[in-house]
Structures are given as structure tokens and as C-alpha cells.
Design a protein around this motif. Structure first.
Motif, PDB file in Angstrom:
ATOM      1  N   LYS A 324       1.064  -1.301   0.249  1.00  0.00           N
ATOM      2  CA  LYS A 324       0.056  -0.030  -0.149  1.00  0.00           C
ATOM      3  C   LYS A 324       0.820   1.381   0.143  1.00  0.00           C
ATOM      4  O   LYS A 324       1.894   1.301   0.572  1.00  0.00           O
ATOM      5  CB  LYS A 324      -0.930  -0.202   1.225  1.00  0.00           C
ATOM      6  N   ALA A 325       0.224   2.303  -0.690  1.00  0.00           N
ATOM      7  CA  ALA A 325       1.201   3.495  -0.819  1.00  0.00           C
ATOM      8  C   ALA A 325       1.346   4.327   0.444  1.00  0.00           C
ATOM      9  O   ALA A 325       0.657   5.517   0.533  1.00  0.00           O
ATOM     10  CB  ALA A 325       0.723   4.157  -1.974  1.00  0.00           C
ATOM     11  N   THR A 326       1.455   3.917   1.607  1.00  0.00           N
ATOM     12  CA  THR A 326       1.810   4.657   2.825  1.00  0.00           C
ATOM     13  C   THR A 326       3.123   5.577   2.829  1.00  0.00           C
ATOM     14  O   THR A 326       3.951   4.969   1.830  1.00  0.00           O
ATOM     15  CB  THR A 326       1.624   3.693   3.993  1.00  0.00           C
ATOM     16  N   LYS A 327       3.107   6.537   3.518  1.00  0.00           N
ATOM     17  CA  LYS A 327       4.409   7.259   3.532  1.00  0.00           C
ATOM     18  C   LYS A 327       5.535   6.362   3.984  1.00  0.00           C
ATOM     19  O   LYS A 327       6.547   6.571   3.216  1.00  0.00           O
ATOM     20  CB  LYS A 327       4.350   8.278   4.713  1.00  0.00           C
ATOM     21  N   ALA A 328       5.455   5.491   4.793  1.00  0.00           N
ATOM     22  CA  ALA A 328       6.652   4.761   5.009  1.00  0.00           C
ATOM     23  C   ALA A 328       7.001   3.582   3.729  1.00  0.00           C
ATOM     24  O   ALA A 328       8.237   3.621   3.409  1.00  0.00           O
ATOM     25  CB  ALA A 328       6.490   3.828   6.201  1.00  0.00           C
ATOM     26  N   ASN A 329       6.164   3.389   3.262  1.00  0.00           N
ATOM     27  CA  ASN A 329       6.438   2.463   1.983  1.00  0.00           C
ATOM     28  C   ASN A 329       7.082   3.028   0.970  1.00  0.00           C
ATOM     29  O   ASN A 329       7.681   2.829  -0.002  1.00  0.00           O
ATOM     30  CB  ASN A 329       5.176   1.591   1.580  1.00  0.00           C
ATOM     31  N   LEU A 330       6.391   4.305   0.845  1.00  0.00           N
ATOM     32  CA  LEU A 330       7.031   5.126  -0.207  1.00  0.00           C
ATOM     33  C   LEU A 330       8.226   5.861  -0.064  1.00  0.00           C
ATOM     34  O   LEU A 330       9.015   5.944  -1.158  1.00  0.00           O
ATOM     35  CB  LEU A 330       5.986   6.372  -0.395  1.00  0.00           C
ATOM     36  N   ASP A 331       8.405   6.125   0.989  1.00  0.00           N
ATOM     37  CA  ASP A 331      10.007   6.546   1.578  1.00  0.00           C
ATOM     38  C   ASP A 331      10.922   5.411   1.106  1.00  0.00           C
ATOM     39  O   ASP A 331      12.014   5.686   0.667  1.00  0.00           O
ATOM     40  CB  ASP A 331       9.996   7.100   3.078  1.00  0.00           C
ATOM     41  N   ASP A 332      10.544   4.249   1.508  1.00  0.00           N
ATOM     42  CA  ASP A 332      11.384   3.148   1.342  1.00  0.00           C
ATOM     43  C   ASP A 332      11.779   2.898  -0.096  1.00  0.00           C
ATOM     44  O   ASP A 332      12.733   2.534  -0.663  1.00  0.00           O
ATOM     45  CB  ASP A 332      11.026   1.860   2.014  1.00  0.00           C
ATOM     46  N   ALA A 333      10.498   2.956  -0.904  1.00  0.00           N
ATOM     47  CA  ALA A 333      10.569   2.734  -2.427  1.00  0.00           C
ATOM     48  C   ALA A 333      11.495   3.934  -2.927  1.00  0.00           C
ATOM     49  O   ALA A 333      12.471   3.599  -3.927  1.00  0.00           O
ATOM     50  CB  ALA A 333       9.235   2.861  -3.143  1.00  0.00           C
ATOM     51  N   LYS A 334      11.358   5.178  -2.524  1.00  0.00           N
ATOM     52  CA  LYS A 334      12.136   6.253  -3.052  1.00  0.00           C
ATOM     53  C   LYS A 334      13.741   5.986  -2.914  1.00  0.00           C
ATOM     54  O   LYS A 334      14.554   6.131  -3.775  1.00  0.00           O
ATOM     55  CB  LYS A 334      11.777   7.436  -2.548  1.00  0.00           C
ATOM     56  N   PHE A 336      15.104   3.106  -2.891  1.00  0.00           N
ATOM     57  CA  PHE A 336      15.344   1.784  -3.873  1.00  0.00           C
ATOM     58  C   PHE A 336      15.517   2.739  -5.478  1.00  0.00           C
ATOM     59  O   PHE A 336      16.622   2.267  -5.853  1.00  0.00           O
ATOM     60  CB  PHE A 336      14.275   0.861  -3.802  1.00  0.00           C
ATOM     61  N   VAL A 337      14.832   3.538  -5.573  1.00  0.00           N
ATOM     62  CA  VAL A 337      14.815   4.104  -6.818  1.00  0.00           C
ATOM     63  C   VAL A 337      16.075   4.679  -6.982  1.00  0.00           C
ATOM     64  O   VAL A 337      16.801   4.905  -8.016  1.00  0.00           O
ATOM     65  CB  VAL A 337      13.724   5.075  -7.040  1.00  0.00           C
ATOM     66  N   LYS A 338      16.416   5.667  -5.965  1.00  0.00           N
ATOM     67  CA  LYS A 338      17.660   6.323  -5.971  1.00  0.00           C
ATOM     68  C   LYS A 338      18.984   5.763  -6.178  1.00  0.00           C
ATOM     69  O   LYS A 338      19.926   6.146  -6.676  1.00  0.00           O
ATOM     70  CB  LYS A 338      17.774   7.289  -4.513  1.00  0.00           C
ATOM     71  N   LYS A 339      18.962   4.178  -5.948  1.00  0.00           N
ATOM     72  CA  LYS A 339      19.772   3.338  -5.906  1.00  0.00           C
ATOM     73  C   LYS A 339      20.077   2.403  -7.528  1.00  0.00           C
ATOM     74  O   LYS A 339      21.080   1.867  -7.939  1.00  0.00           O
ATOM     75  CB  LYS A 339      20.035   2.569  -4.923  1.00  0.00           C
ATOM     76  N   ILE A 340      19.041   2.895  -8.410  1.00  0.00           N
ATOM     77  CA  ILE A 340      18.908   2.321  -9.503  1.00  0.00           C
ATOM     78  C   ILE A 340      20.075   2.681 -10.561  1.00  0.00           C
ATOM     79  O   ILE A 340      20.320   3.989 -10.726  1.00  0.00           O
ATOM     80  CB  ILE A 340      17.719   2.401 -10.268  1.00  0.00           C
ATOM     81  N   THR A 341      20.964   1.755 -10.873  1.00  0.00           N
ATOM     82  CA  THR A 341      22.082   1.939 -11.811  1.00  0.00           C
ATOM     83  C   THR A 341      22.034   1.329 -12.872  1.00  0.00           C
ATOM     84  O   THR A 341      21.431   0.118 -13.063  1.00  0.00           O
ATOM     85  CB  THR A 341      23.398   2.035 -10.944  1.00  0.00           C
ATOM     86  N   ASP A 342      22.766   1.744 -14.199  1.00  0.00           N
ATOM     87  CA  ASP A 342      22.576   0.830 -15.298  1.00  0.00           C
ATOM     88  C   ASP A 342      23.607   0.063 -15.464  1.00  0.00           C
ATOM     89  O   ASP A 342      24.875   0.170 -14.834  1.00  0.00           O
ATOM     90  CB  ASP A 342      22.954   1.986 -16.507  1.00  0.00           C
ATOM     91  N   ARG A 343      23.490  -1.220 -16.085  1.00  0.00           N
ATOM     92  CA  ARG A 343      24.511  -2.177 -16.324  1.00  0.00           C
ATOM     93  C   ARG A 343      23.831  -3.536 -17.059  1.00  0.00           C
ATOM     94  O   ARG A 343      22.550  -3.633 -17.114  1.00  0.00           O
ATOM     95  CB  ARG A 343      24.645  -3.099 -14.702  1.00  0.00           C
ATOM     96  N   GLY A 344      24.481  -4.427 -17.511  1.00  0.00           N
ATOM     97  CA  GLY A 344      23.838  -5.689 -18.021  1.00  0.00           C
ATOM     98  C   GLY A 344      23.305  -5.524 -19.375  1.00  0.00           C
ATOM     99  O   GLY A 344      23.060  -4.526 -20.145  1.00  0.00           O
TER     100      GLY A 344
END
Length: 891
Positions: A324-334, A336-344
Motif C-alpha cells: 500500500k502507498a503509505t508514507k513509510a512504504n513510499l519513502d522506502d521505495a524512493k 530503492f529508486v535512488k540506487k537504480i544504476t545501469d548495467r548488463g
């Protein structure tokens, strides 16, 4: 000597650049008039571009016509006119046109084409050899159904002449029967420098937008220079939606149903974002993707559930289940997004199937599920066969929810993404590699962010040949459009039923409409419902053609081809053949698939492409088409004869030539042909001329009456030395004479049969109906059209319209531009006025309570003379004076 060849490019209009040989001067070609006329009736837009060009050299030269049109549009007419002879385009099946193309190739002729020019436009090209000192007229018509996105329809017009044009105008008329709820004009050409060249008028179901920039203004917009306009106009609007059942229009045996209910609760959604992080996403792409995802996550509703998947050759999940899109889940997802890097490499198959599994592991009752895939390349890891990938995805989804595919850049296999999304009730959208790619991603998400209905079925009784009438989702700000044929012409009504799932419940919308309603549209557009049906049917058949195989595919192709030929639409199945006035010269305009080279022999001078087109929420798909040209011998023009008293002025060709003028004892000799005004017959007596006064911030204009007969002071600018007076016609509508004075020596007298201009020394006379003419002298620009005299003096631009109504002939003045921050006097001196509706028919105008009546009038400022509704108020309430203050004794 090498003959100069000039390329004329229309971006909505023209630009001029060197072609096969250097151009001596841009003055060698004179675009002496350019018009765009667009009529939008119930979201269906028909646009006619007319350009008149003169070759000013003493030798023939090739002139290129290149026009940019919306990718979603179908060209339906093209015509060239040289010395009074017209050469029309004819739409044929590609196979039939191929023979003429092959002949051109065998003769070594060049090929034209249609190519992509940015995100929303495509370019049509052709050329013609124009004789020395001759003129050519190009006319192109295209049609499109405007799509509602994010709560508005948009009509885009680009302008980049690279040359100032004396007679330059855009006229847009929008007719929407339910009423227009808002109208906005934006774009680079709506900046402060050009603001007073744009006029908007709204009245109930109609809106008009005009853009009449002077030559001086065409060099002063935000991105303009000495070469003229460079920018666009974007006209946005929406309609009133008081009927939740939608809007039905019936005409000539066809109907169209626009369905976009309001006041619905949003349905909670489950959305899984599948993000390509392969090596090709390196740099700006991955940064913009992260930025867009962070913004999208912030916009999720707390009732939504979401998941994140990233992939290269390996598939990684932020969480295994939807959260569910709660504040805590959204903060954790953000984080995760900030660490997305290109590879492979790129394993699209495994990533999409994992997204489907997330929905299967955790089904959410009473919600709408959406898969969104973003990738920038071909599958290069795992399963790489695109047919098997599409089969796997299709079986896994099982028509339970849509898959939207976003292709980042031009390296992606967009055909593959298009077909995979269409197979799963979604659409493909290209994300262009640009500084605003993150905003493009966010914009697409906004279109699907708020689902309001699911499983929508639209049913009709007594109709056939329906366009698509079932839809998986209806999103806030979009619109569902269904059209069809009425099977029984004797039926008096059509019953409609819409069944759908809203938040937590089933909803039904039912309605019955009469087939006898008369749609109030111009006669030239009375078949718009039928053409809208044909347009939408062809678009959807071409979508089906992408998906089907075998006999079904061939049957769909044949039906789409049949309709394209009947309605003369240039589509992926047809070509337009134009006979040109050069013997043996065949030119082919080709429009291949987007991002691919043409499969025709390499004789083309230009690159090739496939633009993106289509219809339906939330975005379009991709098609292609060809245009082919054949030719005949060219014809030459002739120079006008000259005699009588003379004044040295430039003509259409830009030559410093002599025009003939009349003297007190000599009849005028400048007129090339004479139009005899119709004999006036008895008409109903009138007591007033009624004038329209647009109101700031209001959809309902004001109007007021001026008693007749009178000699009226219509407009005056004392500082400029300008005045315009009009003599009304006894007991008849309009004016019999209008005279314009400028300074002490310039006088323009306009009657219902002729126009006379005196500069203090010489007279020049025109007749209504003669060939279009232009005259420029000492800050005065006169442009004569068929039924309009366009006058520009300084910052004032007025157009005197000649009306012929029931064999009655009269003049009517319209002020289309006036100086900013300058108070003008006269009947037409007020640009706009503000008022407030207090109660009933009482208005507050300039702090006074004014009794008004809701009435109608004919707006004679436009040649079409539309009838509009307005608040009729006393003359004194808006003019701050009596009639006697606005009369003159001498014209």
C-alpha cells in the motif's frame, strides 16, 4: 547557368532554405499570402492550408512546398493551381501508385517523402517548376479527431516562415454543441510581443481564435528575427458536460457518442513499474527515469498498491508483493529508486512475466491493475524472440489488465512494443531523448493515474458498423468515442446504454436521442459525423491489422483500404498521386515506418521515417503512408498591363513596378476584371445595427444596438492620426460606405462595389472580386481578398468584410488588432469589457447595475456570419455616452 532551386517549408507555414544550388536572395520567392483555416466540430478538425507564392525571377525555378501536419491526421486533399489551372491529388492503392513510382525511378527522377519533425508533427513535401514571374497556389487539407487528455483537447499550429508575409492569418472556429467550458491559447506565438495579434471570441457553443500578425510583428516574437515568425500556437479547450450519459450527435445516417462522465470516485489501482536498467540506459536516461519515478511515487494515492521491478539480464524486485502507498512504504521505495544504476543486457520477457506474477500472487478486489514497462532497447538476454515473448505475455495476462509500453529513444524496437501493448489492451508511447524526458514519463503516468470506470460496454439499438464499443478502463481527463451507422433511416430515435464498473458497484447510463436533430454546422462540414466515423474506423482497423494473421488480417486490410479510398484518406495502405505541370516529371513522397529507411530504391533526396499516429486513451500508435506525384507540361504566367497615371510600388513579385491610377477626368485602369454587385432586393426593415463586445473572463459576450441611419465614428486614434467612419444603410443591416483617414493625406473609401485609395497625389481603385492584391506605402498595408479588405496602419489592423445576404450587399467592420495600453474612441474602440452576473438578467458593468436580456445576433465580423447568443445591454451602459457622441457630420 545553374537554375536556383528553393525549398519552401510549412511548419504550419513556410521556411526557405537552399536546395540543390545556392539561392541568390530570399526575395527571389515571395510568399505573398498564407492562410490556415481550421474548423473543429465536435472534436473533429478539418484544416485547410492555402499558400500563394510568386517567382520573382526572370527565369523559371523549382519551388518546394513542405507542410508540417499532426502525426495523428490524415491528408484528404492536395491541390496546386498555376495560372488558373488546378492539379488535384488522387488517393490510390499503393500497388496502383507503385507503377508510376517505378516509372519515375527508371527515368532517374527524385522522390519526395513525408518525414518526422519532432514529437507531434510530420512533414509533407512536394515541388513544382514555376515559370518566370508567375505564381503558384498550394492547398492542403487534413483531418484529425482531437483526443482528450488530462481534461482538454489541443489543436497545434506551428509557424516558421523564415520570411515575413504581408497577408498572413490563422482562423480557427470551434463549434461544440454542449458549450465550451474553457479556452486557452498558449505557445511561443502568444507572447507579449504578439498578444494583441491574437483575438479570441466565445459565445455559448462557439469559439473563434484569429491570429493576424503584421509584418513588423512577425519579426518581434520571442524567437523571431528578421526572417519572420518562429514558434507555435497551441489552442486548448474543453466542453461542458452536464449530461452524464454523454453527448450524442446524429447526421446523415451516422452518429457519434462522446462519453466522459464526471463526479465519479476514483478506483484504487495496483500499478507495477518495470524499469530497464541495462547498460544502454547509461547517463541521462537513467537519471531522468529516477527523477520521474520519484515524482510519480509522490503522486500515488494512499488507497493504491504498487510494486517496482528493475531488470537487465537479471530481474530484481523492490518487494515481492504489492504494498500500500503509505508514507513509510513510499519513502522506502524512493530510497530503492535512488540506487537504480545501469548495467548488463535486457531480459524483457522475464521482467514482464514477473510483473504479471505480482498481480497473481496478490489479487486486489475492486481495484484496477496496470503494468507499465519502460525500456530503451531490444531483448538481448533470456528469451530474445519477440514473437515468443509476445505469446508468453499474452497468455500470462489473459486480458485481465492492460500493459503500457514506453519506448525510450530511437534504438528501441517500437513495432514490438506497439504490438505487445495492443495485444494486452494498452498502448505504446515513445519517450523522446530530451531535457524533458522525465516530464514525458510523468505526463504519461498522469493520463492513467486516476481510473474511474472498468469493463465499459457501450450498447446501441438500431445501428451497425460500430467502432470499438468496449473498453477495459476509463481514466479521469480522457474520453470514450464510439461512432456508427444508423441501419434504418426511418427510425426516429436511438437508444444508448453504457454498462461499467465504478468504485465498488455496477453503473448503468441510459439515454434516447432523436435522429431528427439538425446539427448547426456550415454546409461544407455537414458530413463531419460520417467522416469522423470513417476516420475512427480506419484508425482502429489499422490497429487490428497489426495484430491479426492469415485471412482475418487480409479482410481487415481490405476494409481499411476500401474506406481510405472512398474518403480519400492518405494512410499506410494508400498513396496520393498528383499530376504536376511538368511533362514526365514524377515525384514520390514516401512515409515509411518510424526509425527505418524507405524500402524504395535510393533515389530520394531526403531521409525517411514513420511517425506515430492513432487514436484512443491514453495515447496513439504508429502508421505510415506514401504520397506520389506525376506531371505534365508547365504553364507560364503573365505580367499585368500598365497605363494611366502611375505610382511606383512593389507588386507580388517584389519588383519596383508601376501601377495604373485614375485621374479626375479618367476612368480607373488598374482593375483586371470586373465583378458586378448583385441587385439589391427588398429585405426586412431593421432599426439597429447590433455590435458584439467580448467580455474578459466570460463565455457570454455583450452586445448593444446602434440606431440607424447614422454616420458613425467607428474607430479613432488621435495620436496616430487615424479615424474610421461608417455610413449605415437606411433601414437595412450593415454599412454602405466606410472611409478610413490616416494623417492628412491618406484616404481609403470602401463601398459595396469598389475600394478607392488616395495618397494625396494619386488614386488606386480595386473592385470586389478581382484577383487578391496588396499595396504597401508609408506604413499602410492594404490587402484585398475575395470578400475582405484588410487594412494595417501602425498598430491598428481592421478588416472590412463584404457580405452578400439574400441578394443584399453590405459592409461590416472588424477590429482585429489595436495598440496595447492605448485608449481608442469610437463605436469599436473598446477591445473588451468586464462584467459580473448578479442575479437573473442583471449585470454589474463598470459599477452600475444594468438590466440585460439574453438575445441573439449575427456576428458579421466573420465572412461566415455565425449566429451567436449574447447579453443585450443598453448602448449607454457600455459606451459611456449617447449616440450623438459617436456620430459625425462628414465622412
Amino acid at each position: 547557368m545553374t537554375r536556383p532551386a528553393l525549398r519552401l517549408i510549412l511548419l504550419g507555414f513556410f521556411l526557405i532554405s537552399a536546395s540543390s544550388a545556392p539561392v541568390k536572395k530570399t526575395q527571389d520567392v515571395n510568399i505573398y499570402s498564407f492562410y490556415i483555416n481550421s474548423t473543429v466540430t465536435s472534436r473533429y478538425a478539418t484544416t485547410i492550408i492555402t499558400s500563394r507564392v510568386a517567382n520573382r525571377l526572370n527565369e523559371s525555378q523549382e519551388i518546394f512546398f513542405e507542410v508540417k501536419i499532426p502525426k495523428n491526421a490524415f491528408i484528404s486533399k492536395f491541390r496546386m493551381t498555376i495560372d488558373g489551372k488546378s492539379y488535384d491529388g488522387v488517393v490510390k492503392e499503393k500497388a496502383d501508385a507503385q507503377q508510376q513510382y517505378s516509372q519515375a525511378v527508371s527515368q532517374g527522377q527524385s522522390a519526395g517523402l513525408i518525414k518526422s519533425v519532432g514529437r507531434t508533427l510530420e512533414e509533407f513535401k512536394t515541388s513544382v517548376n514555376v515559370a518566370a514571374l508567375s505564381k503558384v497556389t498550394f492547398e492542403l487539407t487534413y483531418e484529425e479527431l482531437l483526443t482528450r487528455r488530462l481534461g482538454k483537447y489541443e489543436l497545434l499550429i506551428n509557424a516558421q516562415p523564415m520570411q515575413t508575409v504581408a497577408d498572413f492569418k490563422i482562423d480557427v472556429h470551434i463549434h461544440e454543441k454542449p458549450g465550451i467550458s474553457f479556452l486557452e491559447v498558449t505557445g511561443g506565438l502568444s507572447t507579449n510581443d504578439l498578444a494583441n495579434a491574437i483575438k479570441t471570441t466565445r459565445a455559448d457553443s462557439d469559439a473563434w481564435v484569429t491570429f493576424y500578425p503584421t509584418r513588423e510583428q512577425q519579426t518581434k516574437c520571442k524567437d523571431c528575427d528578421k526572417n519572420g515568425l518562429k514558434g507555435d500556437l497551441l489552442i486548448s479547450y474543453d466542453v461542458e458536460r452536464q449530461n452524464p450519459n454523454g453527448e450524442m450527435k446524429v447526421s446523415n445516417g451516422y452518429f457519434v457518442h462522446n462519453f466522459a462522465p464526471l463526479d465519479l470516485q476514483s478506483i484504487p489501482k495496483n500499478v507495477v513499474f518495470i524499469i530497464d536498467r541495462s547498460g544502454s540506459m547509461h547517463g541521462k536516461k537513467i537519471k531522468q527515469t529516477r527523477l520521474a519515478l520519484l515524482k510519480i511515487l509522490s503522486d500515488l494515492s494512499e488507497d493504491d498498491h504498487f510494486g517496482l521491478i528493475t531488470f537487465d539480464s537479471q530481474v530484481d524486485l523492490w518487494k515481492r508483493e504489492l504494498l500500500k502507498a503509505t508514507k513509510a512504504n513510499l519513502d522506502d521505495a524512493k530510497s530503492f529508486v535512488k540506487k537504480i544504476t545501469d548495467r548488463g543486457s535486457t531480459d524483457i520477457n522475464a521482467a514482464v512475466l514477473e510483473g504479471v506474477n505480482m498481480f497473481k500472487r496478490q489479487p486486489q478486489a475492486g481495484s484496477a491493475s496496470i503494468l507499465i514497462l519502460l525500456t530503451d532497447g531490444d531483448p538481448t538476454s533470456g528469451e530474445t524472440n519477440t514473437e515468443r515473448i509476445m505469446s508468453n505475455v499474452r497468455k500470462a495476462i489473459g486480458s485481465k489488465f492492460p500493459l503500457y509500453c514506453l519506448g525510450f529513444g530511437y534504438d528501441v524496437n517500437f513495432d514490438f512494443l506497439t504490438k505487445m501493448s495492443l495485444e494486452n489492451n494498452g498502448v505504446a508511447r515513445r519517450i523522446y531523448e530530451d531535457s524533458d524526458a522525465d516530464l514525458q514519463l510523468q505526463g504519461f503516468y498522469d493520463e492513467v493515474a486516476v481510473p474511474l470506470l472498468t469493463d465499459i460496454q457501450l450498447n446501441y439499438i438500431g445501428v451497425s458498423n460500430l467502432t470499438q464499443n468496449n473498453f477495459a478502463l476509463y481514466f479521469n481527463g480522457s474520453e470514450i468515442v464510439v461512432s456508427g451507422q444508423i441501419t434504418d433511416n426511418n427510425v426516429e430515435s436511438i437508444s444508448t446504454e453504457v454498462i461499467a464498473i465504478s468504485k465498488g458497484s455496477k453503473v448503468t447510463y441510459q439515454n434516447t436521442v432523436t435522429t431528427k436533430d439538425v446539427i448547426d454546422v456550415p454546409s461544407e462540414h455537414e458530413d463531419f459525423v460520417e467522416r469522423l466515423w470513417a476516420y475512427l474506423t480506419v484508425k482502429q482497423l489499422l490497429d487490428k491489422h497489426v495484430l491479426l494473421e492469415g485471412p482475418e488480417k487480409e479482410a481487415v486490410k481490405n476494409e481499411a483500404l476500401k474506406l481510405s479510398l472512398k474518403y480519400q484518406f492518405v494512410t499506410s495502405l494508400t498513396s496520393m498521386v498528383v499530376t504536376k505541370p511538368q511533362e514526365g516529371d514524377v515525384e514520390v513522397a514516401d512515409k515509411p515506418k518510424e526509425g527505418k529507411e524507405s524500402h524504395r530504391p535510393p533515389v530520394s533526396r531526403y531521409p525517411s521515417f514513420t511517425p506515430r499516429t492513432g487514436y484512443g486513451p491514453p495515447g496513439p500508435s504508429d502508421y505510415d503512408y506514401d504520397l506520389l506525384y506525376a506531371s505534365r507540361p508547365r504553364v507560364r504566367g503573365s505580367r499585368p498591363s500598365v497605363r494611366g497615371s502611375r505610382l511606383r510600388v512593389p507588386d507580388f513579385y517584389g519588383r519596383s513596378g508601376y501601377y495604373a491610377f485614375d485621374t479626375p477626368n479618367r476612368a480607373p485602369t488598374h482593375v483586371t476584371r470586373t465583378l458586378v454587385a448583385p441587385t439589391q432586393s427588398a429585405v426586412l426593415a431593421v432599426r439597429n445595427n447590433r455590435f458584439l463586445l467580448p467580455a474578459d473572463g466570460q463565455t457570454k459576450p455583450l452586445c448593444f444596438d446602434v440606431p440607424i441611419p447614422h454616420k458613425l465614428k467607428l474607430l479613432q486614434d488621435s495620436a496616430l492620426g487615424f479615424s474610421m467612419n461608417g455610413k449605415s444603410r437606411g433601414s437595412k443591416t450593415g454599412f454602405q460606405q466606410i472611409i478610413i483617414h490616416y494623417k492628412t493625406n491618406h484616404h481609403l473609401t470602401i463601398n459595396t462595389s469598389s475600394i478607392n485609395y488616395n495618397d494625396g497625389q494619386n488614386n488606386v481603385q480595386y473592385l470586389w472580386g478581382q484577383e487578391p492584391s496588396q499595396h504597401e506605402q508609408e506604413g499602410i498595408i492594404l490587402i484585398l481578398r475575395d470578400n475582405e479588405m484588410d487594412v494595417t496602419i501602425g498598430s491598428i489592423r481592421v478588416v472590412i468584410v463584404l457580405h452578400k445576404k439574400r441578394k443584399d450587399v453590405f459592409l461590416w467592420p472588424a477590429v482585429w488588432q489595436q495598440p496595447k495600453n492605448v485608449t481608442l474612441s469610437g463605436i469599436l474602440g473598446k477591445d473588451k469589457i468586464s462584467y459580473e452576473e448578479i442575479q437573473g438578467s442583471t449585470l454589474k458593468i463598470m459599477d452600475n447595475d444594468v438590466k440585460a436580456s439574453w438575445d441573439e445576433m449575427t456576428d458579421y465580423r466573420f465572412p461566415s456570419a455565425p449566429v451567436v447568443r449574447c447579453w443585450l445591454v443598453p448602448f449607454q451602459a457600455v459606451m459611456n455616452g449617447e449616440i450623438s457622441d459617436f456620430t459625425v457630420t462628414q465622412m
